[in-house]
Design a protein around this motif. Sequence first.
Motif, mmCIF file in Angstrom:
data_model
loop_
_atom_site.group_PDB
_atom_site.id
_atom_site.type_symbol
_atom_site.label_atom_id
_atom_site.label_comp_id
_atom_site.label_asym_id
_atom_site.label_seq_id
_atom_site.Cartn_x
_atom_site.Cartn_y
_atom_site.Cartn_z
ATOM 1 N N ASP A 193 3.848 6.898 0.442
ATOM 2 C CA ASP A 193 3.627 8.050 1.285
ATOM 3 C C ASP A 193 4.751 8.019 2.310
ATOM 4 O O ASP A 193 4.802 7.105 3.144
ATOM 5 N N ARG A 226 -2.284 12.335 -7.544
ATOM 6 C CA ARG A 226 -2.592 11.513 -6.369
ATOM 7 C C ARG A 226 -3.925 11.984 -5.814
ATOM 8 O O ARG A 226 -4.038 13.073 -5.256
ATOM 9 N N GLU A 248 2.947 1.899 -4.425
ATOM 10 C CA GLU A 248 1.950 1.661 -5.476
ATOM 11 C C GLU A 248 2.646 1.680 -6.831
ATOM 12 O O GLU A 248 3.347 2.643 -7.153
ATOM 13 N N LEU A 278 -3.938 -3.086 -4.930
ATOM 14 C CA LEU A 278 -4.504 -1.990 -4.132
ATOM 15 C C LEU A 278 -5.964 -1.725 -4.493
ATOM 16 O O LEU A 278 -6.796 -1.437 -3.626
ATOM 17 N N ARG A 288 -8.441 6.070 -0.853
ATOM 18 C CA ARG A 288 -7.575 6.912 -0.013
ATOM 19 C C ARG A 288 -7.144 6.139 1.246
ATOM 20 O O ARG A 288 -5.975 6.140 1.634
ATOM 21 N N ARG A 340 -4.623 3.333 0.503
ATOM 22 C CA ARG A 340 -3.264 3.844 0.281
ATOM 23 C C ARG A 340 -2.566 4.202 1.593
ATOM 24 O O ARG A 340 -1.381 3.954 1.746
ATOM 25 N N HIS A 370 0.842 -1.207 0.000
ATOM 26 C CA HIS A 370 0.000 0.000 0.000
ATOM 27 C C HIS A 370 0.873 1.252 0.000
ATOM 28 O O HIS A 370 0.415 2.327 -0.380
#
Length: 542
Positions: free
Chosen positions: A170, A285, A102, A417, A437, A440, A99
């Motif tokens: 992230d 994104r 990606e 994902l 969202r 992720r 996650h």
Amino acid sequence: MPLPALPTPLRDRTLDTLERERFDCIVIGGGITGAGVAREACARGLRVALLEARDFASGTSSRSSKLIHGGLRYLAMGDIPLVRDTALERKRVFALAPHLAERRWMLVPARSYAGLLKFRAGLATYETLGAVTDADRHRNWDAADLAREEPLLRRDRFPYACIYREYLTDDARLVLANVRDAVRRGAIALNHAPVDRLVIENGVATGVEARCAASGRRVRVRGRAVVNAAGPWVEAVSRLEDPSAPARLHLSKGVHVAILAARLPIRQIAILAAADKRSIFAIPRGDVVYLGTTDTSYPGGADPEPPVLREDVAYLLEPVARTFDTTPLSPRECVSAWAGLRPLLAEPGKAPVELSRRDEVSRGPAGVVTIAGGKLTGYRKMGADVVARVAETLDAPLAPAVDEDAPLPGGDFDGDLDALAGRIARDASLEARTALRLARLYGVEATEVCALGREPLVAGSAVVAGEVEWAVAVEGALDACDVVFRRTRVALYDPDARAAIAPAVARRMAPLLGWSDAKTSEQIAAVEARLAADLSFQEDPA
Ligand SMILES: Cc1cc2nc3c(=O)[nH]c(=O)nc-3n(C[C@H](O)[C@H](O)[C@H](O)COP(=O)(O)OP(=O)(O)OC[C@H]3O[C@@H](n4cnc5c(N)ncnc54)[C@H](O)[C@@H]3O)c2cc1C
């Protein structure tokens, strides 16, 4: 395993444990480097304490381009070992936390066929170094592909293009996942606890002193080895060991700005040529597309909040209308912005753009192991290299790593994902956009987050209420900025929620952390001031 927040007894108990025990390894700095060191050390059976001055990932590790990539650019600079190591690491990060890695195509527009061929030759080397599988190998896009897949690209200027594979992460959440995994493996980790003194006995570092920023309590932490992983603050920490330690970093500032995705509806991550021919990324994104980055020397020293200047913004926005079929963007259209400092290893006479992104591990006069430089992508290998040096200090062979490939928190799924987001949407009755969202940010743990409250935190946004409880109870968030900037990432990617987020977050945190009305108001003001400062682009001070 929850990270300790205040004023829960857990945080007090953590301070007690830090004071009572003797650790094998004390890590100073809770960015990706320190988090990676802590996880690797725990995997090899070491007892670890990790101390972070502000919030986990509050330094450079929440302000990157968020790509897990080998850095094609460094291939052109001849930095083959760096490119090989980081290119190979991509698959490992994907396996640990899909996650947070990606798989995304990167679009490289080209003005001439010769230019395209030159780029593809570099790509072929890159893919060989990174042992890329056939399915992920680069491919050409002809005019029909471009018209279908990226209709906004100006084909009059860029008749050729190819795509290649990289991974989007992230950064702050990758740090948190590694810190939590280290804690799951026995580490004691504390944020908002700056180390301000090294304990040196008979010329050897035997511990550190830190202060809990929330309670003011001071603790002396004893350890057999100390690691300095303070990123841009590495030199400041080195001077606690040796006041005459030489300068070794060249800090380079990198800025990103985000605009609404609806304003630039591109589908792939695109590589744009800035006015000075440097490559910058346009990264779609969710509801935004962010553009970055700049790479300029920063003489201001290690600064937690380097300013975003008007000239940085103009530089990043300028190539957009040259590359895509759209009107020029104005700075007023930016919905978020962030700046970070690269802690690069200095090389006399070189500009930031020419400096290698490699890392260097060294030992100071009192035995502190310092890691400087490096990239987010290479964090796992950097952690392993540091732990090998720590073993020399401990004068004991390292145990083999246990469960090194076990997924990070949230990462225990097959890597699909979209399928995960589909399951979250179904199970928690959420809109597809909200579920994606959450997938992720939280991976499979999104279901547990939703169980704490799946209603929107702010009307119309994809942020759910349970994220605040999760941030405090599980991820060690101590103030509202921790939640807005580094847990939910609303400050970066959620323009719908940005305006109303501060009161919503602070009021939900108040009962969890025992805040008074005055403290809650202070927290709201602090978030709002920080959000406004990010978008108040300053004049160049020069
Ligand atoms: C604009 C930009 C874009 C980038 N993009 C990418 C990318 O796409 N991919 C990639 O792989 N890399 C990228 N990088 C590089 C990457 O972000 C950095 O190499 C990495 O985040 C550095 O992590 P760190 O842990 O060393 O430093 P930091 O994240 O800064 O962590 C150091 C920590 O130490 C703490 N600390 C300092 N002093 C003390 C003390 N006395 N006591 C306790 N704690 C202390 C700080 O508070 C801080 O949290 C980018 C960098 C920048 C600036």
